[in-house]
Design a protein around this motif. Sequence first.
Motif, short mmCIF file in Angstrom:
data_model
loop_
_atom_site.label_atom_id
_atom_site.label_comp_id
_atom_site.label_asym_id
_atom_site.label_seq_id
_atom_site.Cartn_x
_atom_site.Cartn_y
_atom_site.Cartn_z
N GLY A 156 0.80 -1.23 0.00
CA GLY A 156 0.00 0.00 0.00
C GLY A 156 0.83 1.27 0.00
N GLU A 157 1.98 1.24 0.68
CA GLU A 157 2.79 2.46 0.78
C GLU A 157 3.41 2.87 -0.55
N ILE A 158 3.93 1.90 -1.29
CA ILE A 158 4.52 2.28 -2.58
C ILE A 158 3.43 2.64 -3.57
N ALA A 159 2.25 2.04 -3.45
CA ALA A 159 1.13 2.43 -4.30
C ALA A 159 0.77 3.89 -4.04
N ALA A 160 0.75 4.28 -2.76
CA ALA A 160 0.45 5.67 -2.41
C ALA A 160 1.55 6.60 -2.90
N LEU A 161 2.82 6.13 -2.80
CA LEU A 161 3.95 6.94 -3.26
C LEU A 161 3.86 7.18 -4.77
N MET A 162 3.44 6.19 -5.52
CA MET A 162 3.29 6.35 -6.97
C MET A 162 2.28 7.45 -7.29
N LYS A 163 1.21 7.51 -6.50
CA LYS A 163 0.17 8.51 -6.76
C LYS A 163 0.60 9.91 -6.36
N LYS A 164 1.50 9.99 -5.36
CA LYS A 164 1.96 11.29 -4.88
C LYS A 164 3.10 11.87 -5.73
N THR A 165 3.78 11.02 -6.48
CA THR A 165 4.93 11.47 -7.28
C THR A 165 4.62 11.30 -8.76
N THR A 166 5.59 11.65 -9.57
CA THR A 166 5.44 11.45 -11.02
C THR A 166 6.25 10.24 -11.47
N SER A 167 6.36 9.26 -10.60
CA SER A 167 7.13 8.06 -10.92
C SER A 167 6.52 7.32 -12.11
N ASP A 168 7.38 6.84 -12.98
CA ASP A 168 6.94 6.09 -14.16
C ASP A 168 6.69 4.62 -13.83
N VAL A 169 7.42 4.10 -12.83
CA VAL A 169 7.30 2.69 -12.48
C VAL A 169 7.77 2.51 -11.04
#
Length: 461
Positions: free
Chosen positions: A232-245
């Motif tokens: 869940g934490e990395i999923a939330a991090l993906m939404k908060k940043t502009t990470s591509d993967v």
Amino acid sequence: MTLIKSISGIRGTIGGKAGDGLNPLDTVKFVSAYATFIREYIKNTSNKIVVGRDARISGKMMEQVVVGTLMGMGFDVVNIGLATTPTTELAVTMEGAAGGIILTASHNPRQWNALKLLNDRGEFLNAKEGEIVLKLAESEAFEFADIDHIGKVVENDYTDKHIEAVLNLKLVDVEAIKAANFEVAIDCVNSVGGLVIPKLLKALGVTKINELYTTPDGEFPHNPEPLPEHLGEIAALMKKTTSDVGFVVDPDVDRLAIVCENGEMFGEEYTLVAVADYILKHTPGNTVSNLSSSRALRDVTEKYGCTYKASAVGEVNVTTLMKETNAVIGGEGNGGIIYPASHYGRDALVGVALFLSHMAHQKMKVSEIRASYPSYFIAKQKVELTPSIDVDAILLAVKEKYSQYDITDIDGVKIDFPDKWVHLRKSNTEPIIRVYSEAHTMQEAEDVGGEVMKVVENLAK
């Protein structure tokens, strides 16, 4: 406390009485048995054994016991310290060593550790070899070295050598990855991935890295198995940043889970599917996964006019079939990539580099790449039985009942229906039958698995 002795290694919890867990006395016994096996059965003139470990809290204690025992058995030890499982495997061949021991309990919780045993090719012992080690441990017929033949120990860090080997793989396109200017999020669960994955990404030209849990102290911040319910934490991090993967590894970095740019899970079964797609596009050939892995790999393989084969469950079974069929790529549906151009072992570093190369070539979002593959869902269930039940007889009866379909019985019974499958396997540790099923929707997968489970339950009455 728990101690599990199997042909694939020795694992257990730390603490308690000798024989009840993986404690110093137990460790000495099994390492001595392994050393005896190496000396008597491995036809290698080297006197070296490689030792590497993940960042578990018990790792340093275990390392000292293992290294000391091997020296006491007269072997020279190449201690590579904190290292991923695939790094240790590669170090065995790079050193020309007679074997290797990896101290890791993989995705098990922090109180666990394990001895994973390698041959002189840096590959896990097969079933026959594992049985020999267990019998030697039971007999305790060890002969330790006298004062003039005690082994020596040298320390050598193989992380950079592993990364260099990944960069030198023909299909790892460093220039394309650099040009793509990817932003990458990672979760390394506070183990050795925290040392290796950021360094690998930087070597690949990735400059924007959003890190979660990269301190290698063994304090896992969540369940260390890289399953969707733990991420869940990395999923939330993906939404908060502009990470591509997003990339997630387990404590010993042989499994790779991928997260899409929108925070959705790519699906651990599809790590291998995507990497295989990239490999087959450039080097057509056979592929292999185990019987409990997704049919999507077969579909992608056949798209390129190539042949897919399924092995019994277990990494050593996958690699054996890969060698027999000269497969160009293979692995397991748990995010384990085995790329023979590198070595015959699951390797998340290779997976990261090849997937980023695939992304750079496709010029698609990760969610778009995922949507390009056939969609399957796997349901995992089990049937509990009484200890007196003859499980083998039940599996035979199931095989006969569904004989009109394609049946594979090299590891339990797998029934291949036209658009779905069910795989039943007997547990080696408890009176249950594991029931895995796959279909185009989760409901279908659960329904077809449930249908076969009812047959098992009726037979067990």
